[in-house]
Design a protein around this motif. Structure first.
Motif, short mmCIF file in Angstrom:
data_model
loop_
_atom_site.label_atom_id
_atom_site.label_comp_id
_atom_site.label_asym_id
_atom_site.label_seq_id
_atom_site.Cartn_x
_atom_site.Cartn_y
_atom_site.Cartn_z
N PRO A 41 0.64 -1.53 0.38
CA PRO A 41 -0.32 0.13 -0.30
C PRO A 41 0.87 1.09 0.21
O PRO A 41 2.05 1.07 0.39
N PHE A 42 0.31 2.13 -0.89
CA PHE A 42 0.77 3.45 -0.33
C PHE A 42 0.03 4.49 -0.97
O PHE A 42 -0.68 4.02 -1.81
N GLU A 43 -0.37 5.48 -0.64
CA GLU A 43 -1.31 6.91 -0.65
C GLU A 43 -0.81 7.53 -2.09
O GLU A 43 0.22 8.14 -2.38
N ILE A 44 -1.76 7.67 -2.72
CA ILE A 44 -1.54 8.52 -4.57
C ILE A 44 -1.78 10.15 -3.88
O ILE A 44 -3.23 9.98 -3.78
N ASN A 45 -0.95 10.69 -3.61
CA ASN A 45 -1.27 11.91 -3.80
C ASN A 45 -1.54 12.74 -5.02
O ASN A 45 -2.28 13.73 -5.04
N ALA A 46 -0.58 12.43 -6.23
CA ALA A 46 -0.53 13.20 -7.04
C ALA A 46 -0.35 11.97 -8.40
O ALA A 46 1.12 11.21 -7.69
N TRP A 47 -0.62 12.48 -9.53
CA TRP A 47 -0.08 11.21 -10.80
C TRP A 47 -0.13 11.86 -11.91
O TRP A 47 -1.47 12.10 -12.06
N ILE A 48 0.38 12.28 -12.47
CA ILE A 48 0.32 12.41 -14.22
C ILE A 48 1.02 11.24 -15.11
O ILE A 48 2.30 10.52 -14.95
N VAL B 151 3.69 12.03 -7.30
CA VAL B 151 3.44 11.83 -5.63
C VAL B 151 2.90 11.02 -4.59
O VAL B 151 2.03 10.63 -4.78
N TRP B 152 3.60 10.13 -4.13
CA TRP B 152 3.24 9.21 -2.61
C TRP B 152 3.76 9.70 -1.43
O TRP B 152 4.44 10.28 -1.72
N THR B 153 3.26 8.90 -0.92
CA THR B 153 2.82 8.69 1.14
C THR B 153 3.53 7.51 0.93
O THR B 153 1.83 6.37 0.93
#
Length: 167
Positions: free
Chosen positions: A47-54, A63-65
């Motif tokens: 698991p990881f959080e997707i903060n932004a992706w293009i 950007v991941w957390t």
């Protein structure tokens, strides 16, 4: 041979750039369904959080957390690259070996990098306004009220970290 050492921060938020081996290719957007499935599969196992992706034709920014007790983003990138490559028939050299990572330092740094992610298809001349690019978490952030739909409408007025509607 150089020994490349990456920074480790458990639970950190990271900006990444990941490139295809062939920088003239449109492999990522042409195979968007397979790429998204690969990311989903890896995200379920690690698991990881997707903060932004293009996702652009030949590279991606995101950007991941990571989870609080985890710092292993390299494992995730290896798995995403491997899973995507396996989904393509006969393609063995798909990715550049390395990727660029940057540990986000604070809220201002975070905002500048998310803005950079979202402005990228305009920067590369793929669209005139950010909202026209379909392969972006920008649309999710508009639905969630984090960005106005016309954000960065006038690119010549864009500054990293700026969020003025329409320019």
């Amino acid at each position: 041979m150089s020994n490349y050492c990456r920074m480790r921060v458990a639970g950190g938020t990271w900006f990444f750039t990941v490139n295809l081996h062939d920088r003239q290719s449109d492999l990522l957007t042409r195979n968007i369904v397979e790429l998204r499935q690969s990311i989903r599969k890896v995200k379920q196992r690690h698991p990881f959080e997707i903060n932004a992706w293009i996702i652009l034709p030949d590279h991606m920014h995101c950007v991941w957390t990571l989870p609080a007790n985890d710092s292993n983003y390299s494992q995730r990138w290896r798995a995403i690259k491997k899973t995507f490559t396996k989904s393509l028939s006969g393609n063995t050299t798909v990715w550049q070996k390395r990727f660029w990572e940057h540990c986000i330092r604070d809220e201002r740094d975070y905002q500048a990098h998310v803005d950079y992610v979202y402005i990228n298809p305009v920067k590369h001349g793929l669209v005139k306004i950010v909202g026209e690019w379909p392969y972006s978490s920008f649309h999710r952030d508009v639905r969630n009220g984090l960005y106005p739909a016309d954000w960065a409408g006038k690119v010549e007025a864009f500054q990293a970290g700026e969020r003025k509607a329409g320019g």
